[in-house]
Write a protein that holds these residues in place. Structure first.
Motif, short mmCIF file in Angstrom:
data_model
loop_
_atom_site.label_atom_id
_atom_site.label_comp_id
_atom_site.label_asym_id
_atom_site.label_seq_id
_atom_site.Cartn_x
_atom_site.Cartn_y
_atom_site.Cartn_z
N VAL A 93 -27.13 -24.97 37.48
CA VAL A 93 -27.55 -24.69 38.85
C VAL A 93 -28.70 -23.69 38.85
CG1 VAL A 93 -26.84 -23.63 41.02
CG2 VAL A 93 -25.36 -25.31 39.93
N LEU A 94 -28.61 -22.65 38.03
CA LEU A 94 -29.69 -21.67 37.96
C LEU A 94 -30.98 -22.30 37.44
CD1 LEU A 94 -27.87 -18.46 36.71
CD2 LEU A 94 -28.70 -18.97 39.01
N THR A 108 -36.40 -24.42 38.60
CA THR A 108 -37.32 -25.55 38.62
C THR A 108 -37.85 -25.81 40.02
OG1 THR A 108 -36.14 -26.57 36.79
CG2 THR A 108 -37.56 -27.99 38.08
N ILE A 109 -36.99 -25.71 41.02
CA ILE A 109 -37.40 -25.95 42.40
C ILE A 109 -38.39 -24.89 42.86
CG2 ILE A 109 -36.61 -25.96 44.81
CD1 ILE A 109 -34.04 -27.31 43.76
N ASN A 110 -38.11 -23.62 42.56
CA ASN A 110 -38.97 -22.53 43.02
C ASN A 110 -40.21 -22.36 42.14
OD1 ASN A 110 -37.29 -21.95 45.12
ND2 ASN A 110 -36.24 -20.29 44.08
N GLY A 111 -40.19 -22.89 40.98
CA GLY A 111 -41.34 -22.77 40.09
C GLY A 111 -41.28 -21.54 39.21
N VAL A 157 -37.94 -14.83 50.78
CA VAL A 157 -38.96 -15.21 51.72
C VAL A 157 -40.33 -14.95 51.10
CG1 VAL A 157 -39.91 -14.74 54.03
CG2 VAL A 157 -37.45 -14.59 53.63
N GLU A 158 -41.18 -15.95 51.19
CA GLU A 158 -42.54 -15.79 50.66
C GLU A 158 -43.43 -15.24 51.74
OE1 GLU A 158 -44.09 -19.25 48.79
OE2 GLU A 158 -42.16 -19.74 47.89
#
Length: 68
Positions: free
Chosen positions: A51-52, A57-60, A66-67
């Motif tokens: 999961v981590l 991978t999703i966030n890069g 929050v960006e």
């Protein structure tokens, strides 16, 4: 596909560990309980690791929040 296999393997370890620990508790067998707890820990570690890795991978870059 590899991610699914890792999660599925972790879930199998969790189920087998729980069943082994429960049967060891029922039969008052310390060895079965210990083996079940070890399998539970391995299963949880596999699922958490996958999961981590998916979140990273999703966030890069692996950071959450929050960006801006």
């Amino acid at each position: 596909m590899n991610l699914l296999i890792g999660k599925l393997g972790g879930l199998v370890f969790i189920v087998l560990g729980f069943l082994l620990a429960a049967s060891g508790y029922r039969a008052a067998s310390t060895g079965y309980m210990a083996a079940g707890i070890v399998l539970l820990a391995i299963g949880v570690a596999l699922v958490v690791r996958k999961v981590l890795r998916e979140i990273k991978t999703i966030n890069g870059d692996g950071r959450q929040g929050v960006e801006g």
